[in-house]
Design an enzyme around this catalytic site. Structure first.
Site, short mmCIF file in Angstrom:
data_model
loop_
_atom_site.label_atom_id
_atom_site.label_comp_id
_atom_site.label_asym_id
_atom_site.label_seq_id
_atom_site.Cartn_x
_atom_site.Cartn_y
_atom_site.Cartn_z
N SER A 72 0.82 -1.21 0.00
CA SER A 72 0.00 0.00 0.00
C SER A 72 0.86 1.27 0.00
O SER A 72 0.58 2.22 -0.73
CB SER A 72 -0.95 0.00 1.20
OG SER A 72 -1.97 -0.95 1.01
N SER A 125 -2.79 -7.80 -6.50
CA SER A 125 -2.48 -6.76 -5.51
C SER A 125 -3.65 -5.80 -5.36
O SER A 125 -3.97 -5.37 -4.26
CB SER A 125 -1.21 -6.01 -5.88
OG SER A 125 -1.22 -5.61 -7.22
N ASN A 153 -6.13 -7.61 -3.12
CA ASN A 153 -5.77 -8.10 -1.79
C ASN A 153 -4.78 -7.26 -0.99
O ASN A 153 -4.66 -7.46 0.21
CB ASN A 153 -5.19 -9.51 -1.90
CG ASN A 153 -6.17 -10.50 -2.48
OD1 ASN A 153 -7.27 -10.67 -1.96
ND2 ASN A 153 -5.80 -11.13 -3.57
N TYR A 154 -4.05 -6.39 -1.63
CA TYR A 154 -2.98 -5.71 -0.90
C TYR A 154 -3.05 -4.20 -0.87
O TYR A 154 -2.42 -3.58 -0.02
CB TYR A 154 -1.63 -6.11 -1.50
CG TYR A 154 -1.25 -7.52 -1.16
CD1 TYR A 154 -0.80 -7.84 0.12
CD2 TYR A 154 -1.35 -8.54 -2.10
CE1 TYR A 154 -0.46 -9.14 0.44
CE2 TYR A 154 -1.02 -9.84 -1.78
CZ TYR A 154 -0.57 -10.13 -0.51
OH TYR A 154 -0.24 -11.42 -0.18
N LEU A 155 -3.76 -3.60 -1.80
CA LEU A 155 -3.73 -2.15 -1.88
C LEU A 155 -4.94 -1.56 -1.18
O LEU A 155 -6.08 -1.81 -1.57
CB LEU A 155 -3.69 -1.73 -3.34
CG LEU A 155 -2.47 -2.30 -4.09
CD1 LEU A 155 -2.53 -1.96 -5.56
CD2 LEU A 155 -1.18 -1.78 -3.47
#
Length: 713
Positions: free
Chosen positions: A541, A667, A670-672
């Site tokens: 992030s 991403s 799930n990640y940002l």
DNA sequence: GGGGGAACTTAGCAGCAATTAT
DNA sequence: ATAATTGCTGCTAAGTTCCCCC
């Protein structure tokens, strides 16, 4: 601590595993990129106006539109005040937009009622019709918006309670096996053999896959044959002893014909199929959770078939068995309408556990693990958890500096376990490696993460390509995706690694005094809720935020902005090693695009000469000639249009080329932290639709609703 | 602590649907 | 209208984390 050593010895075996994917592309570009990225990861954004939000204050209400009647008895409404102190511009923007949309819709509705349309002719759509369709779409969108459960404005439940009421229809079971028609046969050693229903079904699974390369793999064939024989009758087992003597040709051909036939279905047939599917979705796809209708993520029981794991999976080809209702546990409210099992069956168990989020579960026979039916990503249960995940990552931001200085100190520790922990943490932080739990050998493909790295996975270079202290990583990570990276590290890490490698075999654990549990226990003492994977979320992030800041300019046009967004996204994907197989038609479609660009360029130069011509004419004939003036203007705009098109396509080409082997989706999903993207979209005045598709917008509805342009991760 | 199970997140890919090019 | 291309969705495997028990 001697116990690990024994383990190490056992592990020497599986060095045979050679890196399977992307072998040819890799070493040059992927490595370079990742290093480049590895550097940028560490840079922190300069702006420090980050304000930590207290847990209790999280649920501030952002929009003050009236709530529709669905609000809940247990929920206490929280403050309705919207902070009006900043971001006036974009806020009014957003609101104005909404109102506009509303007005438009109303008009459309009136129009429809007025009925001034002739009955639509089939082939050509009139402007009005297109317009109408658009209005309808907007209307639908608004309706959806209205019926959305704004759970993020409600109070959280007490710890551990996931719901107060849950009702659903149970899972949907796959259709029964359809026996082979009489004219399709299986042959063994050249002779027709009529198989029992059970054996025939499994034979069918194999026959269907015959076009796949993996049916030629030894492990796959052996596992399949083994399990198949278990399904056979006594006499079949006696007869069928050699897979090579089996002929599935007719079954295979029948299956292919079926697929082909389905492709050639008439419109009506296709529609009927679609409707039948929709019916299943309508019946099984939703549940009632605390008075709100929520979508279920996977409401279908997984059909039987042959297991195909990823990578060199030792169990590939094994029979994944058909699940019966007798193996399924149902979870729902005691006072709800308990789902009925299919006729003639009963459930394994019905329980009423509101501390878990699943609606049904069963045990799968390959690994013996439990599979769950759970809600869709746009549900409250998933969304809330997701939000929490990003809040923990943001909390890490506030203390990451001190954690970093701590592990820097720990690198000097005389205690081996502390030192190993520090190096592992250094990797997890700098390279966004996964935690790396140990896995049972023979149960799954040989893959590793940080803590399970073995000696054979790293190579130390005192000097490499002009850098000092380079660690070369080469291992298979999750899903057997290769991680290859050459990373310059600080000398303390380098020295520690040399020490860890002393007197070890290639198959020994690199971190013999460390495992994920120990690491996470340590992390928990540094910050409540901190685990290894939080670093991945945090670094992903923060990288996006910092890259967006670096790459985008407000003055860029939209395609340029989007390219920058994708590039920022890409930096994260590279960091997290999110790869994909290059699309099969990649080269072709790239060439096509280039051809189009060339064609357009030609058109552009033509337009330019025409413009010159027109200008010259206008000059000589005097500027008073209005006709010529408009001609010049027209040519000018043509040139401009062409230029824009060329630029847009060139940008697209660059984007696509850079994306060849990189998967951005993972991403993003799930990640940002979605609030970073939403804030960017507001700041840059790029509609959110350009970066989030429908399901992403649904999943991140909470973020889209609450985020202002000034959000800082 | 460590083994093991339960619960939940993260992951890539196949196939289909939507969109665009021809 | 049809073909090619792209974008999404569904699927389910493969991870992480938590927690209980010894």
């Amino acid at each position: 601590m001697g116990e690990k050593d024994t383990k190490g010895e056992v592990k020497v075996k599986h060095k045979a595993n050679k890196l399977k994917r992307l072998n040819d592309h890799e070493s040059t570009d992927a490595g370079g990129d990742t290093i480049r990225n590895g550097k940028s990861v560490k840079r922190e954004p300069e702006d420090e106006d980050f304000t930590a939000k207290k847990k209790g204050l999280k649920r501030k209400r952002i929009k003050d539109e009236p709530q529709e009647g669905s609000s809940q008895s247990t929920a206490t409404p929280t403050s309705k005040k919207k902070s009006k102190d900043h971001g006036r511009g974009d806020e009014s923007d957003g609101e104005a937009e909404k109102k506009k949309a509303k007005k438009r819709t109303k008009k459309a509705v009136k129009k429809e009622e007025g009925g001034d349309h002739p009955v639509s002719k089939k082939p050509k759509k009139t402007k009005d019709e297109v317009d109408e369709a658009r209005q309808l779409k907007i209307k639908k969108k608004e309706d959806e918006e209205k019926s959305r459960w704004r759970w993020w404005e409600e109070e959280k439940y007490e710890d551990g309670v996931k719901w107060k009421f849950l009702e659903h229809k149970g899972p949907n079971f796959p259709p029964e096996y359809q026996p082979l028609p009489d004219n399709v046969h299986f042959y063994y050693a050249g002779k027709k053999v009529k198989l029992s229903l059970e054996a025939e079904e499994v034979a069918m699974f194999f026959a269907q896959m015959l076009d796949h390369e993996y049916t030629t793999k030894k492990a796959f064939r052996e596992n399949f044959f083994n399990d198949w024989r278990k399904e056979m009758s006594e006499s079949e087992r006696l007869l069928i002893q050699d897979l090579d003597k089996c002929n599935f040709g007719e079954i295979h051909a029948m299956h292919k014909a079926k697929v082909e036939a389905r492709k050639n279905f008439t419109k009506e047939e296709k529609l009927a199929l679609k409707e039948a599917n929709q019916k299943i979705v309508d019946e099984y796809g939703f549940c009632l959770l605390d008075k709100h209708k929520e979508r279920i993520g996977n409401f279908k029981i997984e059909p039987p078939g042959l297991f195909r794991g990823r990578g060199e999976h030792p169990k590939m080809g094994m029979l994944k068995k058909r699940i019966q209702p007798e193996g399924v546990i149902i979870n729902c409210s005691r006072e709800s309408h308990v789902p009925l099992p299919p006729a003639g069956h009963r459930w394994k168990e019905v329980r009423h556990d509101n501390t878990v989020t699943w609606l049904a579960s069963w045990t799968e026979n390959i690994q013996g693990s439990i599979k769950y039916i759970m809600l869709n990503a746009n549900s409250k249960l998933k969304g809330e958890k997701d939000w929490e995940k990003y809040e923990i990552a943001r909390k890490l931001k506030t203390c990451v500096d001190s954690i970093r200085s701590q592990y820097m100190l720990d690198l000097k520790s005389r205690e081996m376990r502390t030192r190993q922990r520090a190096v592992a943490l250094y990797f997890i932080d700098k390279l966004a490696l996964r935690a790396g739990n140990e896995k049972e050998e023979g149960e799954s493909a040989d893959t590793v993460g940080c803590c399970s790295l073995r000696v054979e996975h790293i190579t130390l270079h005192k000097q490499l390509e002009g850098n000092d202290c380079v660690v070369e990583f080469d291992f298979l990570g999750k899903d057997s995706i290769r991680y290859y990276n050459k990373v310059p590290v600080i000398s303390k890490v380098f020295k520690s690694l040399s020490l860890f490698l002393e007197n070890k075999q290639p198959g020994d654990d690199l971190f013999d005094r460390l495992n994920v549990t120990k690491l996470n226990k340590h992390l928990c003492t540094l910050m409540p809720g901190l685990t290894a994977k939080v670093f991945r979320t945090y670094n992903a992030s923060i990288t996006l935020q910092q890259q967006l800041k670096e790459l985008t300019n407000k003055s860029d046009n939209e395609p340029e902005k989007l390219l920058s967004y994708n590039r920022a996204n890409r930096a994260v994907a590279i960091l997290c090693n999110h790869q994909r197989a290059p699309p099969k038609t990649f080269d072709q479609s790239m060439a096509n695009l280039q051809a189009k660009i060339d064609a357009r360029k030609e058109q552009l130069s033509l337009a330019k000469t025409e413009l010159k011509q027109a200008k010259k004419e206008a000059k000589t004939k005097g500027s008073s000639d209005a006709k010529l003036q408009t001609l010049v203007e027209r040519k000018k705009s043509t040139v401009k249009r062409c230029e824009e098109m060329v630029l847009k396509m060139e940008v697209q080409a660059t984007d696509r080329e850079e994306n060849k082997q990189i998967a951005l989706g993972t991403s993003k999903l799930n990640y940002l932290d979605p609030r970073i993207s939403v804030a960017w979209s507001k700041n840059m005045e790029v509609p959110i639709e350009k970066i989030y598709n429908k399901s992403l917008r649904d999943k991140f509805a909470w973020a889209i609703d609450m985020t202002e342009a000034d959000f800082v991760f």
